[in-house]
Write a protein that holds these residues in place. Sequence first.
Motif, PDB file in Angstrom:
ATOM      1  N   UNK A  13       0.864  -1.182   0.000  1.00 54.20           N
ATOM      2  CA  UNK A  13       0.000   0.000   0.000  1.00 54.20           C
ATOM      3  C   UNK A  13       0.900   1.230   0.000  1.00 54.20           C
ATOM      4  N   UNK A  14       0.618   2.123  -0.951  1.00 53.80           N
ATOM      5  CA  UNK A  14       1.473   3.288  -1.141  1.00 53.80           C
ATOM      6  C   UNK A  14       0.671   4.567  -0.894  1.00 53.80           C
ATOM      7  N   UNK A  15       1.097   5.345   0.063  1.00 46.97           N
ATOM      8  CA  UNK A  15       0.400   6.591   0.389  1.00 46.97           C
ATOM      9  C   UNK A  15       0.860   7.734  -0.503  1.00 46.97           C
ATOM     10  N   UNK A  16      -0.079   8.575  -0.904  1.00 45.15           N
ATOM     11  CA  UNK A  16       0.266   9.791  -1.631  1.00 45.15           C
ATOM     12  C   UNK A  16      -0.757  10.871  -1.310  1.00 45.15           C
ATOM     13  N   UNK A  17      -0.515  12.079  -1.820  1.00 43.13           N
ATOM     14  CA  UNK A  17      -1.495  13.155  -1.728  1.00 43.13           C
ATOM     15  C   UNK A  17      -1.625  13.720  -3.137  1.00 43.13           C
ATOM     16  N   UNK A  18      -2.696  13.336  -3.816  1.00 40.30           N
ATOM     17  CA  UNK A  18      -2.828  13.608  -5.247  1.00 40.30           C
ATOM     18  C   UNK A  18      -3.284  15.035  -5.547  1.00 40.30           C
ATOM     19  N   UNK A  61       2.837  10.747   6.887  1.00 42.53           N
ATOM     20  CA  UNK A  61       3.824  10.165   7.809  1.00 42.53           C
ATOM     21  C   UNK A  61       3.140   9.413   8.961  1.00 42.53           C
ATOM     22  N   UNK A  62       2.094   9.984   9.565  1.00 42.55           N
ATOM     23  CA  UNK A  62       1.367   9.228  10.597  1.00 42.55           C
ATOM     24  C   UNK A  62       0.804   7.901  10.063  1.00 42.55           C
ATOM     25  N   UNK A  63       0.301   7.895   8.831  1.00 38.45           N
ATOM     26  CA  UNK A  63      -0.251   6.660   8.256  1.00 38.45           C
ATOM     27  C   UNK A  63       0.843   5.607   8.085  1.00 38.45           C
ATOM     28  N   UNK A  64       2.025   6.067   7.703  1.00 38.60           N
ATOM     29  CA  UNK A  64       3.154   5.140   7.537  1.00 38.60           C
ATOM     30  C   UNK A  64       3.550   4.564   8.893  1.00 38.60           C
ATOM     31  N   UNK A  65       3.604   5.434   9.881  1.00 38.60           N
ATOM     32  CA  UNK A  65       4.012   4.966  11.214  1.00 38.60           C
ATOM     33  C   UNK A  65       2.974   4.040  11.840  1.00 38.60           C
ATOM     34  N   UNK A  66       1.710   4.259  11.487  1.00 40.09           N
ATOM     35  CA  UNK A  66       0.641   3.392  12.004  1.00 40.09           C
ATOM     36  C   UNK A  66       0.475   2.140  11.129  1.00 40.09           C
ATOM     37  N   UNK A  67       1.344   1.999  10.128  1.00 39.34           N
ATOM     38  CA  UNK A  67       1.334   0.852   9.207  1.00 39.34           C
ATOM     39  C   UNK A  67       0.041   0.740   8.385  1.00 39.34           C
ATOM     40  N   UNK A  68      -0.580   1.860   8.153  1.00 38.02           N
ATOM     41  CA  UNK A  68      -1.739   1.867   7.260  1.00 38.02           C
ATOM     42  C   UNK A  68      -1.264   1.847   5.814  1.00 38.02           C
ATOM     43  N   UNK A  69      -0.045   2.301   5.580  1.00 33.71           N
ATOM     44  CA  UNK A  69       0.587   2.166   4.268  1.00 33.71           C
ATOM     45  C   UNK A  69       1.998   1.631   4.485  1.00 33.71           C
ATOM     46  N   UNK A  70       2.558   1.008   3.429  1.00 37.09           N
ATOM     47  CA  UNK A  70       3.908   0.447   3.514  1.00 37.09           C
ATOM     48  C   UNK A  70       4.968   1.461   3.118  1.00 37.09           C
ATOM     49  N   UNK A  71       4.571   2.379   2.267  1.00 36.24           N
ATOM     50  CA  UNK A  71       5.518   3.415   1.861  1.00 36.24           C
ATOM     51  C   UNK A  71       4.777   4.641   1.343  1.00 36.24           C
ATOM     52  N   UNK A  72       5.548   5.701   1.110  1.00 39.76           N
ATOM     53  CA  UNK A  72       4.967   6.958   0.623  1.00 39.76           C
ATOM     54  C   UNK A  72       5.738   7.399  -0.613  1.00 39.76           C
ATOM     55  N   UNK A  73       4.993   7.805  -1.650  1.00 40.94           N
ATOM     56  CA  UNK A  73       5.625   8.547  -2.752  1.00 40.94           C
ATOM     57  C   UNK A  73       4.728   9.753  -2.988  1.00 40.94           C
ATOM     58  N   UNK A  74       5.254  10.939  -2.755  1.00 37.52           N
ATOM     59  CA  UNK A  74       4.393  12.128  -2.787  1.00 37.52           C
ATOM     60  C   UNK A  74       5.191  13.399  -3.031  1.00 37.52           C
ATOM     61  N   UNK A  75       6.208  13.316  -3.865  1.00 37.54           N
ATOM     62  CA  UNK A  75       7.060  14.496  -4.059  1.00 37.54           C
ATOM     63  C   UNK A  75       7.579  14.970  -2.720  1.00 37.54           C
ATOM     64  N   UNK A  76       7.787  14.012  -1.830  1.00 38.22           N
ATOM     65  CA  UNK A  76       8.138  14.364  -0.449  1.00 38.22           C
ATOM     66  C   UNK A  76       9.634  14.622  -0.322  1.00 38.22           C
ATOM     67  N   UNK A  77       9.966  15.771   0.252  1.00 35.75           N
ATOM     68  CA  UNK A  77      11.354  16.131   0.469  1.00 35.75           C
ATOM     69  C   UNK A  77      11.901  15.367   1.668  1.00 35.75           C
ATOM     70  N   UNK A  78      13.084  14.788   1.480  1.00 43.27           N
ATOM     71  CA  UNK A  78      13.725  14.043   2.571  1.00 43.27           C
ATOM     72  C   UNK A  78      14.406  15.039   3.506  1.00 43.27           C
ATOM     73  N   UNK A  79      13.666  15.571   4.461  1.00 44.18           N
ATOM     74  CA  UNK A  79      14.245  16.567   5.378  1.00 44.18           C
ATOM     75  C   UNK A  79      14.826  15.870   6.610  1.00 44.18           C
ATOM     76  N   UNK A  80      15.744  16.554   7.281  1.00 43.45           N
ATOM     77  CA  UNK A  80      16.354  16.006   8.501  1.00 43.45           C
ATOM     78  C   UNK A  80      15.279  15.710   9.536  1.00 43.45           C
ATOM     79  N   UNK A  81      14.306  16.601   9.632  1.00 42.16           N
ATOM     80  CA  UNK A  81      13.228  16.433  10.600  1.00 42.16           C
ATOM     81  C   UNK A  81      12.451  15.130  10.336  1.00 42.16           C
ATOM     82  N   UNK A  82      12.088  14.910   9.092  1.00 40.13           N
ATOM     83  CA  UNK A  82      11.323  13.702   8.735  1.00 40.13           C
ATOM     84  C   UNK A  82      12.160  12.443   8.874  1.00 40.13           C
ATOM     85  N   UNK A  83      13.484  12.572   8.669  1.00 37.63           N
ATOM     86  CA  UNK A  83      14.371  11.400   8.795  1.00 37.63           C
ATOM     87  C   UNK A  83      14.398  10.859  10.212  1.00 37.63           C
TER      88      UNK A  83
END
Length: 225
Positions: A13-18, A61-83
């Motif tokens: 399951x892949x999360x995005x924001x279309x 990110x909350x959905x990923x952490x709650x395992x509602x999705x396995x990964x995210x692809x959403x033009x998401x910037x890999x920031x230090x905070x999110x890492x």
Amino acid sequence: VACGNEKKIEKIYVGTNAEFAPFEYLEDGKTVGFDMDLMAEISKEIGVEMEIKDMAFDGLLPALQAKKVDMIIAGMTATEERKKAVNFSETYYKANQVIITAEDAEDIPDFEGLKGKKVGVILGFTGDVVVSEIDGVEVKKYNAGYAAIMDLKEGKIDAVVLDGEPAKNFVKNNEGIKITSAEGEKEEYAMAVSKDNKELLEKVDSALITLKENGTYDKLLKKWF
Ligand code: ARG
């Protein structure tokens, strides 16, 4: 849902924001865009089925952490905070923030030039973080890009800060707005996977390498940009 070491992954399951054309947006009720094509190629390469789950950007990110999705692809910037919260794949696209204003407004050559202005950002996007750090800006937060652009066109705000490609897309499809000469810091888009799923991350990264080597990635760049 992917789990366990021995078990084979069958569907992810892949999360995005279309709401982020040309990376992901809705067309006839379907999620399409560069990220969607790339993700389809990656899952083909890994040999799994995928299902896209469209949700609010700040819910990803909350959905990923709650395992509602396995990964995210959403033009998401890999920031230090999110890492701190998730793992990111290798970079698949480099971008930067830009400033959109009314066409007849004076140029804003850098981000400091936003001081004293009313600036629209999208809640939880990196543009929100960047603008909120500049003193003396009146920040207005929106749930989606098009709402900010509408307010800009109506003169309710002076500028909108957004990633370059979606900004170009808005300018192309709306009269009376332009991108200024200001160039924000480089940002790297990557896919996010939860910290305890190294297996999936490795597969995604090696699939990405294959797609870059066999020309598929370049073909998608040409198709969408
Ligand atoms: N690159 C920006 C960020 O990481 C914006 C991403 C927005 N993506 C989306 N699918 N709505 O915050």
